[in-house]
Scaffold this active site. Structure first.
Site, mmCIF file in Angstrom:
data_model
loop_
_atom_site.group_PDB
_atom_site.id
_atom_site.type_symbol
_atom_site.label_atom_id
_atom_site.label_comp_id
_atom_site.label_asym_id
_atom_site.label_seq_id
_atom_site.Cartn_x
_atom_site.Cartn_y
_atom_site.Cartn_z
ATOM 1 N N THR A 52 44.025 35.790 31.425
ATOM 2 C CA THR A 52 45.255 35.555 32.177
ATOM 3 C C THR A 52 46.456 35.930 31.311
ATOM 4 O O THR A 52 46.367 35.911 30.094
ATOM 5 C CB THR A 52 45.283 34.043 32.510
ATOM 6 O OG1 THR A 52 44.431 33.820 33.620
ATOM 7 C CG2 THR A 52 46.652 33.507 32.816
ATOM 8 N N VAL A 109 41.813 27.728 43.562
ATOM 9 C CA VAL A 109 43.090 27.946 42.881
ATOM 10 C C VAL A 109 43.089 27.090 41.623
ATOM 11 O O VAL A 109 42.762 25.905 41.679
ATOM 12 C CB VAL A 109 44.269 27.545 43.792
ATOM 13 C CG1 VAL A 109 45.593 27.711 43.056
ATOM 14 C CG2 VAL A 109 44.265 28.379 45.069
ATOM 15 N N ASP A 117 44.934 26.403 37.485
ATOM 16 C CA ASP A 117 46.155 25.837 36.898
ATOM 17 C C ASP A 117 47.393 26.707 37.065
ATOM 18 O O ASP A 117 48.523 26.201 37.085
ATOM 19 C CB ASP A 117 45.938 25.628 35.391
ATOM 20 C CG ASP A 117 45.587 26.948 34.687
ATOM 21 O OD1 ASP A 117 44.644 27.624 35.139
ATOM 22 O OD2 ASP A 117 46.260 27.298 33.705
HETATM 23 N N1 ASP Z 1 43.629 29.689 33.650
HETATM 24 C C1 ASP Z 1 43.092 30.710 34.512
HETATM 25 C C2 ASP Z 1 42.482 30.032 35.730
HETATM 26 O O1 ASP Z 1 41.702 29.126 35.558
HETATM 27 C C3 ASP Z 1 42.082 31.595 33.838
HETATM 28 C C4 ASP Z 1 42.550 32.275 32.562
HETATM 29 O O2 ASP Z 1 43.331 31.696 31.803
HETATM 30 O O3 ASP Z 1 42.106 33.423 32.296
HETATM 31 O O4 ASP Z 1 42.760 30.427 36.836
#
Ligand code: ASP
Length: 285
Positions: free
Chosen positions: A166, A194, A196
């Site tokens: 992300t 969905v 965080d």
């Molecule tokens: N935090 C993101 C999610 O769980 C994934 C990521 O950080 O790559 O949607």
């Protein structure tokens, strides 16, 4: 202007050099846009990374269990202005939709087909093919382990797909601050899941004193409220480096899960911490 961006809590180590170059050039684009303030800087940075197939945001996002790529993003400013949008197939620049929600609606979070209709109404493209060669290959080869062990599942995800990648950015200029985070979520999540990223205080947060962006295991980050935790520590007087370190320690103790976080404060001091194998960042200022 101080600007700091991350490319996720542990991307594919074989691709680290190219990813770093792309992070650095995204930060450059963000710094150029920074003449219009920190919000413009974080949005420009995140937009660049959403267009790269090497990160889990926009083009190159993860695929949900029904074979659909859906994107999420959130952004917030020091004055409390906040917007987020989630569960959007075909939307490369989820951060643009988050910005529309923040500035053009009285709401904080809009989802799914209604978020897409809103994006259309404000000329954000909603018909993009978000698949890449890498995501097609991963999708074809997908074979998740049957175990309930979260660490084993995360290890499997990292081996197969390169971990959490992300993207997010935080910026400060004078007394103005902004944070933005954008993602495709988690591989093979339930359709419509969905995490965080579009939740205020989980994947992003900003106050008069700090801006924070998080990455990692979204369910645990949301339960813990990682970005808000780090912001509260800075509000209580911690410098961003210490606040991020303590935030990740507390997060790991509470959840046993994996995350990374970046922060900037009003004095332009930055912090970053992670308990994944790595977290790539780029900065300017
Ligand atoms: N935090 C993101 C999610 O769980 C994934 C990521 O950080 O790559 O949607």
């Amino acid at each position: 202007m101080q600007l700091l961006a991350h490319g996720g809590a542990g991307g594919d180590p074989n691709d680290a050099e190219t990813r770093q170059q792309q992070l650095d050039s995204a930060v450059e684009a963000g710094a150029d846009a920074g003449a219009d303030g920190p919000e413009a800087a974080v949005v420009a940075t995140v937009r660049e990374l959403e267009s790269s197939p090497r990160f889990n945001a926009g083009v190159g996002s993860t695929v949900q269990s029904d074979g659909v790529v859906r994107t999420d993003a959130g952004l917030m400013r020091e004055d409390g202005t906040a917007g987020a949008a989630c569960s959007m197939p075909g939307v490369e620049h989820a951060v643009d939709v988050a910005r529309v929600v923040a500035h053009e609606t009285p709401h904080v979070l809009v989802s799914g087909e209604n978020a897409i209709a809103l994006a259309d109404a404000f000329d954000v493209a909603t018909d993009r093919d978000l698949w890449t060669e890498r995501t097609r290959k991963c999708w074809r080869e997908i074979d998740p382990p049957g175990s309930d062990d979260r660490r084993e599942h995360l290890r499997w995800v990292r081996e197969q797909f390169g971990g959490f990648d992300t993207v997010g950015a935080v910026a400060v200029a004078g007394d103005r601050l902004a944070a933005a985070t954008s993602t495709g979520g988690r591989w093979y999540a339930l359709a419509g899941r969905v995490g965080d990223v579009p939740q205020v205080g989980a994947g992003f947060y900003a106050t008069e004193h700090t801006a924070v962006s998080a990455t990692g295991a979204g369910e645990a980050i949301a339960r813990f409220g990682l970005s808000r935790w780090v912001a509260d520590a800075i509000e209580d007087g911690a410098d961003p480096a210490a606040a991020c370190e303590r935030g990740i320690e507390a997060f790991e103790a509470a959840t046993g899960d994996i995350a990374g976080v970046i922060a900037v404060d009003r004095e332009g001091r930055t912090g970053e911490a992670f308990n994944s194998d790595s977290m790539q960042t780029g900065s300017s200022g």
